[in-house]
Design a protein around this motif. Structure first.
Motif, PDB file in Angstrom:
ATOM      1  N   ASP A   1       0.827  -1.208   0.000  1.00  0.00           N
ATOM      2  CA  ASP A   1       0.000   0.000   0.000  1.00  0.00           C
ATOM      3  C   ASP A   1       0.861   1.258   0.000  1.00  0.00           C
ATOM      4  O   ASP A   1       0.389   2.333  -0.371  1.00  0.00           O
ATOM      5  CB  ASP A   1      -0.911   0.025   1.231  1.00  0.00           C
ATOM      6  CG  ASP A   1      -1.959  -1.075   1.192  1.00  0.00           C
ATOM      7  OD1 ASP A   1      -2.373  -1.447   0.075  1.00  0.00           O
ATOM      8  OD2 ASP A   1      -2.355  -1.554   2.274  1.00  0.00           O
ATOM      9  N   ASP A   2       2.110   1.132   0.436  1.00  0.00           N
ATOM     10  CA  ASP A   2       3.027   2.267   0.565  1.00  0.00           C
ATOM     11  C   ASP A   2       4.159   2.085  -0.439  1.00  0.00           C
ATOM     12  O   ASP A   2       4.957   1.141  -0.318  1.00  0.00           O
ATOM     13  CB  ASP A   2       3.577   2.319   1.997  1.00  0.00           C
ATOM     14  CG  ASP A   2       4.520   3.498   2.211  1.00  0.00           C
ATOM     15  OD1 ASP A   2       4.605   4.369   1.320  1.00  0.00           O
ATOM     16  OD2 ASP A   2       5.184   3.535   3.261  1.00  0.00           O
TER      17      ASP A   2
ATOM     18  N   ILE B 138       2.987   8.180  -6.520  1.00  0.00           N
ATOM     19  CA  ILE B 138       3.177   8.106  -5.083  1.00  0.00           C
ATOM     20  C   ILE B 138       1.879   7.598  -4.467  1.00  0.00           C
ATOM     21  O   ILE B 138       0.801   8.147  -4.722  1.00  0.00           O
ATOM     22  CB  ILE B 138       3.538   9.502  -4.521  1.00  0.00           C
ATOM     23  CG1 ILE B 138       4.844   9.993  -5.162  1.00  0.00           C
ATOM     24  CG2 ILE B 138       3.637   9.476  -3.006  1.00  0.00           C
ATOM     25  CD1 ILE B 138       5.118  11.462  -4.949  1.00  0.00           C
ATOM     26  N   SER B 139       1.980   6.553  -3.678  1.00  0.00           N
ATOM     27  CA  SER B 139       0.789   5.997  -3.046  1.00  0.00           C
ATOM     28  C   SER B 139       0.197   7.007  -2.061  1.00  0.00           C
ATOM     29  O   SER B 139       0.909   7.858  -1.529  1.00  0.00           O
ATOM     30  CB  SER B 139       1.144   4.701  -2.317  1.00  0.00           C
ATOM     31  OG  SER B 139       2.100   4.947  -1.292  1.00  0.00           O
ATOM     32  N   PRO B 140      -1.107   6.937  -1.799  1.00  0.00           N
ATOM     33  CA  PRO B 140      -1.740   7.876  -0.850  1.00  0.00           C
ATOM     34  C   PRO B 140      -1.086   7.790   0.523  1.00  0.00           C
ATOM     35  O   PRO B 140      -0.759   6.703   1.003  1.00  0.00           O
ATOM     36  CB  PRO B 140      -3.190   7.401  -0.813  1.00  0.00           C
ATOM     37  CG  PRO B 140      -3.389   6.687  -2.103  1.00  0.00           C
ATOM     38  CD  PRO B 140      -2.086   6.025  -2.412  1.00  0.00           C
ATOM     39  N   ARG B 141      -0.896   8.946   1.146  1.00  0.00           N
ATOM     40  CA  ARG B 141      -0.269   9.001   2.461  1.00  0.00           C
ATOM     41  C   ARG B 141      -0.758  10.229   3.204  1.00  0.00           C
ATOM     42  O   ARG B 141      -1.181  11.214   2.582  1.00  0.00           O
ATOM     43  CB  ARG B 141       1.263   9.023   2.330  1.00  0.00           C
ATOM     44  CG  ARG B 141       1.779  10.179   1.466  1.00  0.00           C
ATOM     45  CD  ARG B 141       3.200   9.910   1.014  1.00  0.00           C
ATOM     46  NE  ARG B 141       3.255   8.706   0.188  1.00  0.00           N
ATOM     47  CZ  ARG B 141       4.287   7.846   0.208  1.00  0.00           C
ATOM     48  NH1 ARG B 141       5.301   8.070   1.016  1.00  0.00           N
ATOM     49  NH2 ARG B 141       4.275   6.782  -0.566  1.00  0.00           N
TER      50      ARG B 141
ATOM     51  N   GLY C  73      -0.108  11.818  -2.720  1.00  0.00           N
ATOM     52  CA  GLY C  73      -0.724  10.737  -3.475  1.00  0.00           C
ATOM     53  C   GLY C  73      -1.027  11.179  -4.889  1.00  0.00           C
ATOM     54  O   GLY C  73      -1.288  12.351  -5.142  1.00  0.00           O
ATOM     55  N   GLY C  74      -0.957  10.239  -5.833  1.00  0.00           N
ATOM     56  CA  GLY C  74      -1.169  10.572  -7.238  1.00  0.00           C
ATOM     57  C   GLY C  74       0.146  10.587  -7.980  1.00  0.00           C
ATOM     58  O   GLY C  74       1.084   9.853  -7.636  1.00  0.00           O
TER      59      GLY C  74
END
Length: 281
Positions: free
Chosen positions: A148-149, A160-163, A188-189
């Motif tokens: 997920d990261d 970039i994964s959502p954070r 993210g995005g």
């Protein structure tokens, strides 16, 4: 694809995910690269016909058609021969021909483009304006099945994964690659860049207006933050030719829209209200 890939995850990717990433990058390259003789694009340059489009690749073709319409033909996959004749060819001659032709109009060469790409005559395609971003999205999808990261970075085009806390990303100075002109925070995005200081030779660089067969002069560099890297990559190129306000008015299929930074040759900077943006100007 002529770039360096970096995939950042909390733990090493599983072996099957690494294999899947390698296979997908190779598949995309074999389909869309104009720098190899065994690609589908190379076949298109040799012979007209109907070439099947993989289901996964249809969004790339559809996005190119939309960019072509939005920019009045300034972003076109048919710029390939123009770039090659300017010297940016498969063997990197980096010497322009005596005459560099403008690109033909889309509808004069490309017919059907849903499920298959129909070429009415041989044509050398170039999907560099959005193709790398598309590949980053595809790799991110594979990596996202394991973690997920993550961050997927292909030469500065990133997903970039959502954070909860944004990742700080430096904006490379268009005149000095050892410096940054600013920093943005991306939670993210995707963020993608385009600059005229890359792939430069004689009086040319790789961002060429297919309508005039001349390199873009007024804009030095652009950055775009958008929901997908394919879209961010294509918009970063489009900003060299088309005002952001016009592009934004037609970028209505994502609620988030897009952010951008544009640096012009006259020293002016245009940007949206990007969270965490710092400019060192």
């Amino acid at each position: 694809m002529g770039t360096r890939w970096t995939i950042s995850t909390p733990e090493p990717l599983p072996a099957d995910a690494v294999d899947a990433v390698d296979a997908e990058i190779d598949r995309i390259d074999r389909a869309w690269s104009r720098f190899r003789d065994d690609s589908m694009v190379a076949d298109m340059a040799r012979q007209a016909g109907r070439y099947p489009i993989a289901d996964t690749d249809q969004p790339l073709v559809d996005w190119y058609r939309r960019l072509y319409d939005l920019t009045g033909g300034a972003v076109s996959p048919l710029v390939g021969q123009t770039l090659a004749d300017a010297g940016y060819d498969a063997i990197y001659t980096l010497r322009a021909s005596a005459r560099v032709p403008v690109a033909p109009a889309w509808d004069a060469v490309i017919g059907e483009h849903a499920g298959a790409l129909e070429l009415r005559e041989p044509a050398l395609l170039d999907v560099g304006a959005a193709g790398k971003g598309f590949a980053v999205d595809r790799v991110a999808e594979i990596v996202g099945d394991s973690f997920d990261d993550f961050v997927v970075d292909a030469g500065g085009d990133m997903v970039i994964s959502p954070r909860s806390r944004g990742l700080r990303v430096a904006l490379e100075h268009p005149s000095d690659a050892t410096k940054a002109i600013g920093v943005v925070s991306v939670a993210g995005g995707a963020i993608c860049a385009s600059a005229s200081n890359r792939r430069v030779w004689a009086d040319w660089h790789h961002i060429v207006d297919p309508r005039t067969a001349s390199p873009a002069r007024e804009v030095l560099a652009t950055w775009v933050i958008a929901p997908s890297a394919m879209e961010a990559d294509g918009l970063a190129t489009a900003l060299f030719f088309t005002p952001a306000a016009f592009l934004r008015g037609d970028f209505d299929h994502h609620r988030e829209g897009f952010h951008h930074v544009t640096i012009r040759r006259n020293g002016s900077v245009e940007h949206t209200a990007i969270p965490g943006l710092e400019l060192f100007l």
